[in-house]
Design a protein around this motif. Sequence first.
Motif, mmCIF file in Angstrom:
data_model
loop_
_atom_site.group_PDB
_atom_site.id
_atom_site.type_symbol
_atom_site.label_atom_id
_atom_site.label_comp_id
_atom_site.label_asym_id
_atom_site.label_seq_id
_atom_site.Cartn_x
_atom_site.Cartn_y
_atom_site.Cartn_z
ATOM 1 N N VAL A 106 0.842 -1.203 0.000
ATOM 2 C CA VAL A 106 0.000 0.000 0.000
ATOM 3 C C VAL A 106 0.873 1.247 0.000
ATOM 4 C CG1 VAL A 106 -1.696 1.329 1.312
ATOM 5 C CG2 VAL A 106 -1.997 -1.140 1.030
ATOM 6 N N ALA A 107 1.930 1.248 0.799
ATOM 7 C CA ALA A 107 2.814 2.424 0.859
ATOM 8 C C ALA A 107 3.461 2.680 -0.502
ATOM 9 C CB ALA A 107 3.881 2.228 1.934
ATOM 10 N N GLU A 108 3.944 1.635 -1.145
ATOM 11 C CA GLU A 108 4.575 1.818 -2.464
ATOM 12 C C GLU A 108 3.536 2.182 -3.515
ATOM 13 O OE1 GLU A 108 7.333 2.776 -4.822
ATOM 14 O OE2 GLU A 108 7.882 2.008 -2.839
ATOM 15 N N GLY A 109 2.352 1.570 -3.424
ATOM 16 C CA GLY A 109 1.276 1.929 -4.337
ATOM 17 C C GLY A 109 0.874 3.383 -4.184
ATOM 18 N N HIS A 110 0.890 3.861 -2.951
ATOM 19 C CA HIS A 110 0.564 5.259 -2.676
ATOM 20 C C HIS A 110 1.601 6.176 -3.314
ATOM 21 C CE1 HIS A 110 -0.503 8.725 -0.017
ATOM 22 N NE2 HIS A 110 -1.710 8.226 -0.240
ATOM 23 N N ARG A 111 2.869 5.818 -3.181
ATOM 24 C CA ARG A 111 3.930 6.621 -3.809
ATOM 25 C C ARG A 111 3.773 6.636 -5.336
ATOM 26 N NH1 ARG A 111 6.741 4.954 0.698
ATOM 27 N NH2 ARG A 111 7.404 2.930 -0.116
ATOM 28 N N LEU A 112 3.496 5.462 -5.904
ATOM 29 C CA LEU A 112 3.321 5.376 -7.352
ATOM 30 C C LEU A 112 2.124 6.211 -7.811
ATOM 31 C CD1 LEU A 112 4.058 4.184 -10.119
ATOM 32 C CD2 LEU A 112 2.591 2.215 -9.539
ATOM 33 N N LEU A 113 1.013 6.109 -7.102
ATOM 34 C CA LEU A 113 -0.181 6.873 -7.466
ATOM 35 C C LEU A 113 0.088 8.374 -7.393
ATOM 36 C CD1 LEU A 113 -3.098 6.322 -8.356
ATOM 37 C CD2 LEU A 113 -3.759 6.406 -5.948
ATOM 38 N N ALA A 114 0.872 8.804 -6.402
ATOM 39 C CA ALA A 114 1.230 10.222 -6.286
ATOM 40 C C ALA A 114 2.073 10.676 -7.473
ATOM 41 C CB ALA A 114 1.978 10.472 -4.985
ATOM 42 N N GLU A 115 2.867 9.775 -8.028
ATOM 43 C CA GLU A 115 3.716 10.100 -9.177
ATOM 44 C C GLU A 115 2.951 10.074 -10.496
ATOM 45 O OE1 GLU A 115 6.915 7.259 -9.301
ATOM 46 O OE2 GLU A 115 7.446 7.649 -7.203
ATOM 47 N N THR A 116 2.140 9.051 -10.688
ATOM 48 C CA THR A 116 1.561 8.800 -12.004
ATOM 49 C C THR A 116 0.104 9.217 -12.141
ATOM 50 O OG1 THR A 116 0.781 6.573 -11.449
ATOM 51 C CG2 THR A 116 3.040 6.772 -12.289
#
Length: 182
Positions: free
Chosen positions: A3-13
């Motif tokens: 979830v933490a990495e998905g959150h970072r990715l969503l913030a980027e893309t």
Amino acid sequence: MIVAEGHRLLAETGFAGFSAREVARRVGYSVGTVYNLFDSLDHLLTAINGRTFELWTDYLRARVERSRGDRIHALVQAYFDFAREHPKLWMAIYDHRLPEGMTMADEDMQKRRALTQIVFDEIARELPARSETDVEHLARSLIATVHGHCTYELNGSFALMGEKDPVGLALGRVREAIAAAR
């Protein structure tokens, strides 16, 4: 971790560029492992958006509590500020729609309710003589009003109209509605 990495990715893309496969790659798992843990992309996105709701709730609560007097202004301003600071995460909340027949888990609904509860509480402070039902209906309508203004600011629609103060416009509509409800 997912979830933490998905959150970072969503913030980027943003929502359109998001993929479970990329989340899996970043955490060193197979995409199958991600889907074993979250059942589907929709479940993963719901969990990630839940994290955004938690951050947004904490942000609003802190801003309102730090305000010196005008809590409604602080609330509206904080709504816009969070969206401006996290535009892709904020928009992803509204870009992701659950498929027909899928229900959100109670835990995820509670994260959303925590945010709206802040608004309910502030409207109730302004309208102590109104019933809880009246306050909740008005608060939901005001959330939609502020959200619409915020969306227009973020997507550039207000700029195209020459509007320079979207927060002021939203705050004006909120104040008018509260005054009318009194």
